[in-house]
Design an enzyme around this catalytic site. Sequence first.
Site, PDB file in Angstrom:
ATOM      1  N   LEU A  66       0.850  -1.176   0.000  1.00  0.00           N
ATOM      2  CA  LEU A  66       0.000   0.000   0.000  1.00  0.00           C
ATOM      3  C   LEU A  66       0.893   1.235   0.000  1.00  0.00           C
ATOM      4  CD1 LEU A  66      -2.767  -0.908   2.632  1.00  0.00           C
ATOM      5  CD2 LEU A  66      -2.970  -0.987   0.161  1.00  0.00           C
ATOM      6  N   ASP A  67       0.390   2.319  -0.584  1.00  0.00           N
ATOM      7  CA  ASP A  67       1.161   3.556  -0.570  1.00  0.00           C
ATOM      8  C   ASP A  67       1.354   4.047   0.857  1.00  0.00           C
ATOM      9  OD1 ASP A  67       1.162   3.396  -3.279  1.00  0.00           O
ATOM     10  OD2 ASP A  67      -0.516   4.787  -3.556  1.00  0.00           O
ATOM     11  N   ARG A  68       2.379   4.847   1.039  1.00  0.00           N
ATOM     12  CA  ARG A  68       2.676   5.358   2.371  1.00  0.00           C
ATOM     13  C   ARG A  68       1.519   6.184   2.924  1.00  0.00           C
ATOM     14  NH1 ARG A  68       8.197   8.450   4.307  1.00  0.00           N
ATOM     15  NH2 ARG A  68       7.448   9.110   6.360  1.00  0.00           N
TER      16      ARG A  68
ATOM     17  N   SER B 285      -1.686   6.030   2.063  1.00  0.00           N
ATOM     18  CA  SER B 285      -2.971   5.327   2.118  1.00  0.00           C
ATOM     19  C   SER B 285      -3.033   4.448   3.357  1.00  0.00           C
ATOM     20  CB  SER B 285      -3.173   4.492   0.854  1.00  0.00           C
ATOM     21  OG  SER B 285      -2.159   3.516   0.743  1.00  0.00           O
TER      22      SER B 285
END
Length: 475
Positions: A230-232, A234
Site C-alpha cells: 500500500l502507498d505510504r 494510504s
Amino acid sequence: MWRTLQNRSLWLGTTRRYSRIRPPPPAGAQPVIRVSNNIAQLGGPKEGPKPRQLLSLPPFPGLPLPGKNSLTVPGRPPHVTAISWVKYYFDEVHDSSVQSHFNKGLVQTKCPSFGDTLSEKEEKTKTMRKIQPNEVMEKGTRVYIPVSVAESRISRRFDTIPSGTLYPNADEIAYLQRLIHYKDSATLVLNKPPRLPVKGHLPVHNSMDALAAAALSYDYDEGPKLVHRLDRESSGLLLMGRTKESISHLEWLFSDAKVKSSCKAWNEACEATYQRYWALVIGSPKEKEGLICAPLSKVLLNDGKTERVILAHQSGFEASQEAITEYRVLGPMINGCSWLELRPLTSRKHQLRVHCAEALGTPIVGDYKYGWFVHRRWKQMAQVDIEPTSGKPYKLRRPEGLDVQKGSVLSKVPLLHLHCRELVLPNIAKFLQVLDRKSEKQDPAHSSKPDLLRFVASMPSHMKISWNLMSSYLV
C-alpha cells in the site's frame, strides 16, 4: 404635495403587510400559532424533515457470499435476508446501528419499473420502497441506506506512528499488535494506518516490513513478509505471509501469472479473490459506475531521479502495463466531493490514484502527486451546503471537543483519502497441504473452515471525520 403623501399612505396601508425580516408564508399555507419563551407568534407551518442522502450498496451478488454461511430452513433453499446483507457489507458497523435503521424504516430498495413515463424526480421518489429486515434478497437487488449508518465514534487520542528503530520497544510492539486484524498459522492481516511506509530502504527504518519482522514473529523463527503493498499515505488492509510456502502462494495470487491447480476448490477461491477501496474524490464521474481500462507507464521527470506513473499513450513506443479498475459512486456529491468504491482487477503501482485523477478526472482528496492541479485551488469544506431537491441549506453538526483539522476535509492540507476497506482471499492455511502435495486430503482440523476469508477494516480517523461531516448534512 398633499396628493403624493396621500398616495404613499394608501400604498403603505394596502401592500406592506409583513416586515422585511420575516417573509410571507407560501401560498395556501394555513397560519399556525407558535409559543416560545411565553410569547405567541403567528407564522407558517413547521417544515418537515429534509430528504436523507442515500448510500447505494452494490447489487446483491447471490449465493454463496465469501466468508458467510447462508441461512438454511427445512423445506426452503438457502437464502440471505436484507438485514444480513447490510450487516455483511458494513461488517465494521455495530449491529444495533443497522437494526435501528431498519426499525425506523430508513432502508429502501427500488421497485421494478414498468414504464419510462415518470420524470427523474418522480422516479426517485415513487420507485423506492421500504424493505423489511427479514425479506429474502434476490440476485441483482440494490439496497439504499442513509450514509449515517457508517458514522462512527472518533477517538480523541490519535495513535502515533512508531518512530522507533529496527529494535522496537514495548510500546511500539504493543502498537503494532493492536493493528492486527487477523492471524492464523499461514497469514497475518493488518489494518495499516496512514503515513506509515510499507517497504523500507536505507534512510527509512520505521517501515512496516522491518517493524513487523522484529515485533510480530510470535512463536516463529522469522517474522512475516509482505505479499502486496500500500502507498505510504494510504491506509487499510495489508496482507503478510508467515511461512515460506504461504508467502509464495500469496505472491502468486497477486501476480498476473495465473496457472490453475488440480484442486478445484482452490481455483474457485482464487477466482473469488478481490480488494475494495473507499476513496473521497474531488468532483464526481459522469457515469455512476463503470470499468476503467487504461494502461499505465512510468516516466522520469526532469531531475532524472523522480518516477511518475501516467496513462500510456496509444502510440505504443513506450513500455506499458495493463491496468483495469472497477468503480462505483456510493452517494451524492457534497461540496464538490463524492465517495467512490474502487475494485482493482490488476495490481499496478499508483493504479487507483492515476485512474481517478487522469481517467475519471476526479483526483483523490489529499493526492498532491497526481491531483496537484486541483489542490492548488483547494478550499476548506464550507460550513453550509445546499440541499439539491429543496434548495435550502443543510445544518452541519460539528463534533464537540475534537480537532477536526487533522487531515479531514476541513483541513487546509488534507491527508490522502484512500482506504483499502475490504479483502477477500482463499484460506491459505486450509489448502496448504494440498497445494504442496504433501497430502491429497485436507487436514481434518481445517476441513470445516471456509474456503474464503473476508476482512473489513474501519477507516482511519481523518476519513471518519470527513465521512461524519459530510453525512451530517442530513438533518
